[in-house]
Motif scaffolding. Structure first.
Motif, PDB file in Angstrom:
ATOM      1  N   TYR B  71       0.825  -1.213   0.000  1.00  0.00           N
ATOM      2  CA  TYR B  71       0.000   0.000   0.000  1.00  0.00           C
ATOM      3  C   TYR B  71       0.859   1.263   0.000  1.00  0.00           C
ATOM      4  O   TYR B  71       0.793   2.076   0.926  1.00  0.00           O
ATOM      5  CB  TYR B  71      -0.961  -0.004   1.194  1.00  0.00           C
ATOM      6  CG  TYR B  71      -1.909  -1.180   1.219  1.00  0.00           C
ATOM      7  CD1 TYR B  71      -2.542  -1.620   0.065  1.00  0.00           C
ATOM      8  CD2 TYR B  71      -2.186  -1.869   2.407  1.00  0.00           C
ATOM      9  CE1 TYR B  71      -3.415  -2.698   0.086  1.00  0.00           C
ATOM     10  CE2 TYR B  71      -3.056  -2.950   2.434  1.00  0.00           C
ATOM     11  CZ  TYR B  71      -3.663  -3.361   1.265  1.00  0.00           C
ATOM     12  OH  TYR B  71      -4.519  -4.427   1.282  1.00  0.00           O
ATOM     13  N   PHE B  72       1.622   1.416  -1.078  1.00  0.00           N
ATOM     14  CA  PHE B  72       2.468   2.611  -1.215  1.00  0.00           C
ATOM     15  C   PHE B  72       1.667   3.904  -1.086  1.00  0.00           C
ATOM     16  O   PHE B  72       2.193   4.923  -0.665  1.00  0.00           O
ATOM     17  CB  PHE B  72       3.159   2.608  -2.587  1.00  0.00           C
ATOM     18  CG  PHE B  72       4.201   1.548  -2.763  1.00  0.00           C
ATOM     19  CD1 PHE B  72       5.189   1.352  -1.798  1.00  0.00           C
ATOM     20  CD2 PHE B  72       4.222   0.756  -3.902  1.00  0.00           C
ATOM     21  CE1 PHE B  72       6.173   0.384  -1.971  1.00  0.00           C
ATOM     22  CE2 PHE B  72       5.196  -0.211  -4.086  1.00  0.00           C
ATOM     23  CZ  PHE B  72       6.170  -0.391  -3.120  1.00  0.00           C
ATOM     24  N   GLY B  73       0.406   3.856  -1.502  1.00  0.00           N
ATOM     25  CA  GLY B  73      -0.385   5.090  -1.515  1.00  0.00           C
ATOM     26  C   GLY B  73      -1.087   5.402  -0.214  1.00  0.00           C
ATOM     27  O   GLY B  73      -1.831   6.394  -0.137  1.00  0.00           O
ATOM     28  N   SER B  74      -0.883   4.591   0.809  1.00  0.00           N
ATOM     29  CA  SER B  74      -1.539   4.880   2.089  1.00  0.00           C
ATOM     30  C   SER B  74      -0.936   6.130   2.723  1.00  0.00           C
ATOM     31  O   SER B  74       0.275   6.335   2.675  1.00  0.00           O
ATOM     32  CB  SER B  74      -1.375   3.705   3.054  1.00  0.00           C
ATOM     33  OG  SER B  74      -2.388   2.760   2.827  1.00  0.00           O
ATOM     34  N   LYS B 126       3.383  12.833  -3.892  1.00  0.00           N
ATOM     35  CA  LYS B 126       4.576  13.008  -3.048  1.00  0.00           C
ATOM     36  C   LYS B 126       4.582  11.991  -1.910  1.00  0.00           C
ATOM     37  O   LYS B 126       5.608  11.347  -1.633  1.00  0.00           O
ATOM     38  CB  LYS B 126       4.619  14.433  -2.478  1.00  0.00           C
ATOM     39  CG  LYS B 126       5.860  14.681  -1.652  1.00  0.00           C
ATOM     40  CD  LYS B 126       5.902  16.064  -1.061  1.00  0.00           C
ATOM     41  CE  LYS B 126       7.177  16.276  -0.235  1.00  0.00           C
ATOM     42  NZ  LYS B 126       7.455  15.239   0.743  1.00  0.00           N
ATOM     43  N   ALA B 127       3.442  11.840  -1.235  1.00  0.00           N
ATOM     44  CA  ALA B 127       3.366  10.883  -0.120  1.00  0.00           C
ATOM     45  C   ALA B 127       3.666   9.468  -0.605  1.00  0.00           C
ATOM     46  O   ALA B 127       4.387   8.704   0.055  1.00  0.00           O
ATOM     47  CB  ALA B 127       1.969  10.946   0.512  1.00  0.00           C
ATOM     48  N   THR B 128       3.129   9.131  -1.766  1.00  0.00           N
ATOM     49  CA  THR B 128       3.338   7.785  -2.325  1.00  0.00           C
ATOM     50  C   THR B 128       4.807   7.570  -2.686  1.00  0.00           C
ATOM     51  O   THR B 128       5.392   6.519  -2.373  1.00  0.00           O
ATOM     52  CB  THR B 128       2.458   7.606  -3.580  1.00  0.00           C
ATOM     53  OG1 THR B 128       1.098   7.889  -3.238  1.00  0.00           O
ATOM     54  CG2 THR B 128       2.546   6.191  -4.117  1.00  0.00           C
ATOM     55  N   ALA B 129       5.385   8.579  -3.343  1.00  0.00           N
ATOM     56  CA  ALA B 129       6.794   8.453  -3.746  1.00  0.00           C
ATOM     57  C   ALA B 129       7.693   8.321  -2.520  1.00  0.00           C
ATOM     58  O   ALA B 129       8.665   7.555  -2.526  1.00  0.00           O
ATOM     59  CB  ALA B 129       7.196   9.663  -4.588  1.00  0.00           C
ATOM     60  N   GLU B 167       4.187  11.054 -12.423  1.00  0.00           N
ATOM     61  CA  GLU B 167       4.637  11.932 -11.342  1.00  0.00           C
ATOM     62  C   GLU B 167       5.238  11.099 -10.197  1.00  0.00           C
ATOM     63  O   GLU B 167       6.306  11.430  -9.665  1.00  0.00           O
ATOM     64  CB  GLU B 167       3.435  12.744 -10.835  1.00  0.00           C
ATOM     65  CG  GLU B 167       3.712  13.715  -9.690  1.00  0.00           C
ATOM     66  CD  GLU B 167       4.451  14.980 -10.137  1.00  0.00           C
ATOM     67  OE1 GLU B 167       4.499  15.245 -11.340  1.00  0.00           O
ATOM     68  OE2 GLU B 167       4.999  15.666  -9.254  1.00  0.00           O
ATOM     69  N   VAL B 168       4.569  10.033  -9.849  1.00  0.00           N
ATOM     70  CA  VAL B 168       5.033   9.182  -8.739  1.00  0.00           C
ATOM     71  C   VAL B 168       6.372   8.533  -9.074  1.00  0.00           C
ATOM     72  O   VAL B 168       7.320   8.593  -8.278  1.00  0.00           O
ATOM     73  CB  VAL B 168       3.981   8.097  -8.394  1.00  0.00           C
ATOM     74  CG1 VAL B 168       4.556   7.052  -7.446  1.00  0.00           C
ATOM     75  CG2 VAL B 168       2.738   8.728  -7.775  1.00  0.00           C
ATOM     76  N   VAL B 169       6.458   7.921 -10.255  1.00  0.00           N
ATOM     77  CA  VAL B 169       7.685   7.162 -10.553  1.00  0.00           C
ATOM     78  C   VAL B 169       8.880   8.091 -10.769  1.00  0.00           C
ATOM     79  O   VAL B 169      10.019   7.725 -10.462  1.00  0.00           O
ATOM     80  CB  VAL B 169       7.514   6.186 -11.744  1.00  0.00           C
ATOM     81  CG1 VAL B 169       6.475   5.126 -11.414  1.00  0.00           C
ATOM     82  CG2 VAL B 169       7.145   6.905 -13.031  1.00  0.00           C
ATOM     83  N   GLU B 170       8.613   9.295 -11.295  1.00  0.00           N
ATOM     84  CA  GLU B 170       9.722  10.253 -11.454  1.00  0.00           C
ATOM     85  C   GLU B 170      10.202  10.704 -10.074  1.00  0.00           C
ATOM     86  O   GLU B 170      11.405  10.780  -9.809  1.00  0.00           O
ATOM     87  CB  GLU B 170       9.281  11.469 -12.277  1.00  0.00           C
ATOM     88  CG  GLU B 170       8.911  11.165 -13.730  1.00  0.00           C
ATOM     89  CD  GLU B 170      10.104  10.748 -14.593  1.00  0.00           C
ATOM     90  OE1 GLU B 170      11.249  10.927 -14.156  1.00  0.00           O
ATOM     91  OE2 GLU B 170       9.867  10.208 -15.698  1.00  0.00           O
ATOM     92  N   ARG B 171       9.246  11.031  -9.194  1.00  0.00           N
ATOM     93  CA  ARG B 171       9.613  11.484  -7.845  1.00  0.00           C
ATOM     94  C   ARG B 171      10.346  10.384  -7.069  1.00  0.00           C
ATOM     95  O   ARG B 171      11.284  10.656  -6.332  1.00  0.00           O
ATOM     96  CB  ARG B 171       8.359  11.868  -7.047  1.00  0.00           C
ATOM     97  CG  ARG B 171       7.850  13.277  -7.286  1.00  0.00           C
ATOM     98  CD  ARG B 171       6.567  13.486  -6.485  1.00  0.00           C
ATOM     99  NE  ARG B 171       6.065  14.832  -6.605  1.00  0.00           N
ATOM    100  CZ  ARG B 171       6.425  15.841  -5.801  1.00  0.00           C
ATOM    101  NH1 ARG B 171       7.279  15.629  -4.830  1.00  0.00           N
ATOM    102  NH2 ARG B 171       5.914  17.043  -5.962  1.00  0.00           N
ATOM    103  N   ALA B 172       9.865   9.148  -7.221  1.00  0.00           N
ATOM    104  CA  ALA B 172      10.458   8.037  -6.457  1.00  0.00           C
ATOM    105  C   ALA B 172      11.672   7.452  -7.174  1.00  0.00           C
ATOM    106  O   ALA B 172      12.403   6.663  -6.587  1.00  0.00           O
ATOM    107  CB  ALA B 172       9.422   6.946  -6.237  1.00  0.00           C
TER     108      ALA B 172
END
Lengths: 321, 282
Positions: B71-74, B126-129, B167-172
Motif C-alpha cells: 500500500y504505497f499510496g496509504s 509526493k506521499a506515495t513516492a 509523477e510518482v515514478v519520477e519522484r520516487a
C-alpha cells in the motif's frame, strides 16, 4: 483500536468537496472511504443507504467520488464495499467449515458478519482474519447460542490448524541432545506451530466427517480477485453434532503435513507444563499428580511419551520468550 | 530499453503466476517456464508447506516477487514490521526486482485487502513516492509500481491517472509494472482512451508488463483474472511492446484457474507480438 471520527453526511454537504493537498487530507479521505468500505452490507448485499449519522450515504459519497454516465457516486463506492465483504466472508467461510457445520449456514454468516463489523481485519494477510474470533465469542456468546461451548471448542481447533500450517519451526531437539541432562534442571521448548487443546467435545472426528462430506479445500492463497458472496447453494446436509466428551488434542505438522493427535490427559498436563517453563521433572510430577488411571507402569509410559514427542519433532530449545 | 535498472538489467521473457492448484504439476513435471511470479504475502510466513514449496521452486526456476499489501499510496507510513518480513523473503528468493501496486488499502492498522484507487493529486503523489523510496532503501531491491484497475474517481484529482503514475515514478525514481489489462478496465470504467495512457507513461521506466482477463458487467468492467486475455488487451499489449520493447511479461490468472498448460499456453501467446515486433523492418 483507533477509529477515525465519522464524518457527518449533512455537514459535508454544506462544505466544499474533499481536497487532497496534504498527507493529512489524504489520510482524511482514506479514513472516510475505509469507514464506508468496512460498514456491513444490507440484507440484499448492497451498501447501507444511511450513513452513520442518519444522513444519506449517497450525499456523503458525492462529496468525494465522481459519478459517471452509468454509475452514481454511491454505486461506485458500493462496488468497493461489496468487494470487501465478499472477500472477507468468503475467506472465513472457507477457513471455518467445522463452525459452519455446527451453526448452519445462515447463523454462521450472521456471526462472521458481526465479528468482522466489530473486528475488521488487522493484518496484511487474510490468514489472520479469524485470530480474534475466540475473543469475540467469549464476549458475545449469543451468536452461537445454544451451543457456545461446542462452538468455542471448534473455533480453537480450527484456529490451531491455521497455526500448524505455517507458523515457525525451531531446530528440533533429539533424545541424543539431552541424553546427559538432569530432569530436575532440563527445560524443553515446544515448537511454535504446536497447539495443545483441552476440549469438551470430540470436534476432531466431527471435522473429519464435515470435510469428507464437503470435500473442503482449505484456502491457502491470498488473491485480489473476488468471488460472489458465499451463500448456501442448497439444502444443508447436517452431520450429527459431536458428543460431549473431554478430549486432549495436539494440533501440529509433520513433514509439513497437518495432523491432530489425541493425547492422554497426563501427557497433556506434562506438555502444558513444559510450555509454561517447568523442568522435565516438575512437568512429569504434575502429569502424574493429575492421573486417575491405575495399574500403569508410569516410568515406561513417560519414556514412550517423550520418545514419541521427540520423534515428531515437537521439542526445541527452551526460550523464555 | 527492456533490460533496465528497474528490473535489475534482466531479460526474463514470459512468466506466469505461481498458484496452488499448479504446485503438484510444477514440482513433478518440471515444465520449462521462463519465470514465476509469486504473491509475496503468501510466503511471508514463518514456516510450513508454503516455504517448502517455494524453496523447491527456487531450486529450479527464476522467481520474482509481486506484492498486494504494501500500500504505497496509504497516508500512513509503511509498516516496519511488514518491511522486515518482506526483506526476509527478498533474501530468500533473491528477486531481481519487486513490484506492488499504486494504491492504498489500509488505515490505522485496519486492512481492506483491496487495491483502492488514489486521488490523483500532487500531495498524494509526493506521499506515495516517499513511501516507495523508503521501501526501496530498506529492501535494497529495485521496485516497480503497478497501475491498478479502478471503479471510482475522486473529485480531488488534479491530473489524469497516467500523469499521476508518471509523477510518482519520477519522484520516487522507480520502475513501472505496466498492467495493460488494468489500463483497459479503467479506460472502460472512466471513459478515457487507453492508448492515451500507453503513449504517455515513460517507456524507459517500464520494468515489467502484466496481462490478464477481466469480466464485463452491465455498467462496469471488473478485473477478475479468471479468463483468457481478451482481444482488446492483446492489441494494447502489442502497442505497449512497440513502445517499451521486449519486456518481462506475466499472465495473471487467479480465479477459476485451469490446468497449468492452459495458463502457460495463454501466456506464451505474448511471444507472437514480441516476435512480430522484432521481425518488423527497421
Amino acid at each position: 483500536m483507533k477509529r477515525s471520527k465519522p464524518i457527518s453526511s449533512s455537514k459535508s454537504l454544506k462544505t466544499p468537496r474533499l481536497d487532497v493537498r496534504s498527507r493529512a487530507e489524504l489520510k482524511a479521505l482514506q479514513s472516510l472511504m475505509a469507514t464506508a468500505v468496512f460498514r456491513p452490507l444490507t440484507a440484499q448485499d448492497g451498501m447501507q443507504p444511511r450513513w452513520i449519522d442518519g444522513g444519506k450515504t449517497s450525499d456523503l459519497a458525492s462529496t468525494f467520488i465522481k459519478p459517471n454516465d452509468r454509475l452514481t457516486s454511491f454505486d461506485r463506492l458500493e462496488i468497493y464495499n461489496r468487494v470487501y465483504w465478499f472477500r472477507v466472508l468468503d475467506c472465513l467461510y472457507d477457513d471455518y467449515p467445522g463452525l459452519r457445520a455446527i451453526l448452519g449456514e445462515r447463523k454462521f454468516m450472521k456471526l462472521i458478519t458481526a465479528y468482522l463489523a466489530k473486528y475488521p481485519s488487522a493484518s496484511f494477510t487474510l490468514r489472520n482474519l479469524g485470530s480474534r474470533l475466540e475473543t469475540f465469542l467469549r464476549d458475545e456468546p449469543r451468536w452461537v447460542a445454544p451451543r457456545p461451548e461446542l462452538a468455542l471448542d471448534m473455533i480453537r481447533f480450527e484456529w490451531a490448524q491455521v497455526v500448524a500450517f505455517d507458523d515457525g519451526a525451531r531446530p528440533a531437539i533429539t533424545p541424543d541432545d539431552i541424553l546427559d541432562a538432569r530432569p530436575e534442571k532440563l527445560r524443553l521448548g515446544l515448537q511454535p506451530y504446536l497447539s495443545l487443546l483441552e476440549l469438551n467435545y470430540e470436534v476432531d472426528e466431527f471435522l473429519v466427517a464435515v470435510k469428507k462430506s464437503e470435500s473442503a479445500v482449505l484456502r491457502s492463497e491470498a488473491s485480489n480477485t473476488f468471488e460472489a458472496m458465499p451463500h448456501a447453494s442448497g439444502p444443508e446436509k447436517r452431520i450429527r453434532l459431536p458428543k460431549r466428551k473431554r478430549i486432549h488434542l495436539a494440533v501440529h505438522r509433520h513433514d509439513n503435513m497437518l495432523y491432530y493427535k489425541r493425547l492422554d490427559p497426563e501427557g497433556f498436563v506434562i506438555l502444558t507444563a513444559l510450555r509454561e517453563g517447568a523442568s522435565v521433572e516438575d512437568a512429569c510430577l504434575r502429569g502424574l499428580s493429575s492421573t486417575k488411571r491405575i495399574g500403569i507402569d508410569w516410568s515406561e509410559e513417560i519414556k514412550d511419551y517423550f520418545n514419541n514427542w521427540a520423534s515428531l519433532g515437537w521439542f526445541c530449545r527452551f526460550s523464555k520468550k | 530499453m527492456p533490460a533496465n535498472s528497474f528490473n535489475n538489467f534482466t531479460e526474463y521473457g514470459i512468466g506466469i503466476g505461481l498458484r496452488v492448484p499448479h504446485y503438484r504439476h510444477i514440482l513433478s513435471q518440471k515444465p520449462v517456464v521462463d519465470w514465476f511470479e509469486i504473491i509475496s504475502e503468501n510466503f511471508m510466513v514463518d514456516g510450513g508447506r508454503p516455504l517448502e514449496v517455494l524453496d523447491s521452486i527456487l531450486e529450479q526456476y527464476r522467481v520474482v516477487q509481486h506484492g498486494v499489501a504494501m500500500y504505497f499510496g496509504s497516508a500512513d507510513r509503511l509498516s516496519r514490521e511488514h518491511l522486515k518480513k518482506l526483506k526476509r523473503l527478498v533474501k530468500r528468493t533473491k528477486t531481481p526486482w519487486l513490484s506492488d501496486h499504486l494504491c492504498w488499502g489500509s488505515v490505522d492498522g485496519r486492512y481492506t485487502h483491496d487495491l483502492l484507487p488514489m486521488p490523483y493529486t500532487f500531495a498524494a503523489a509526493k506521499a506515495t513516492a516517499d513511501n516507495i523510496r523508503e521501501a526501496r532503501d530498506f529492501l535494497e531491491v529495485p521496485i516497480c509500481v503497478e497501475n491498478v484497475s479502478s471503479y471510482a474517481e475522486f473529485h480531488a484529482s488534479e491530473m489524469t491517472e497516467w500523469e499521476f503514475l508518471s509523477e510518482v515514478v519520477e519522484r520516487a525514481d522507480c520502475g513501472i509494472l505496466l498492467d495493460v489489462n488494468n489500463i483497459y478496465v479503467s479506460s472502460q470504467n472512466h471513459n478515457f482512451d487507453p492508448y492515451d495512457y500507453l503513449n504517455n507513461v515513460p517507456p524507459d521506466r517500464v520494468g515489467q508488463i502484466h496481462i490478464a482477463g477481466h469480466s464485463k458487467f452491465e455498467k462496469y468492467i471488473l478485473d477478475t483474472h479468471d479468463h483468457p486475455v481478451l482481444d482488446p488487451v492483446w492489441k494494447m499489449y502489442a502497442h505497449a511492446v512497440k513502445l517499451v520493447g521486449r519486456t518481462a511479461t506475466l499472465l495473471e490468472w487467479d480465479d477459476s484457474i485451469p490446468t497449468f498448460d492452459e495458463v502457460h499456453n495463454e501466456a506464451l501467446k505474448a511471444n507472437q507480438f514480441v516476435e512480430k515486433l522484432e521481425n518488423a523492418p527497421a
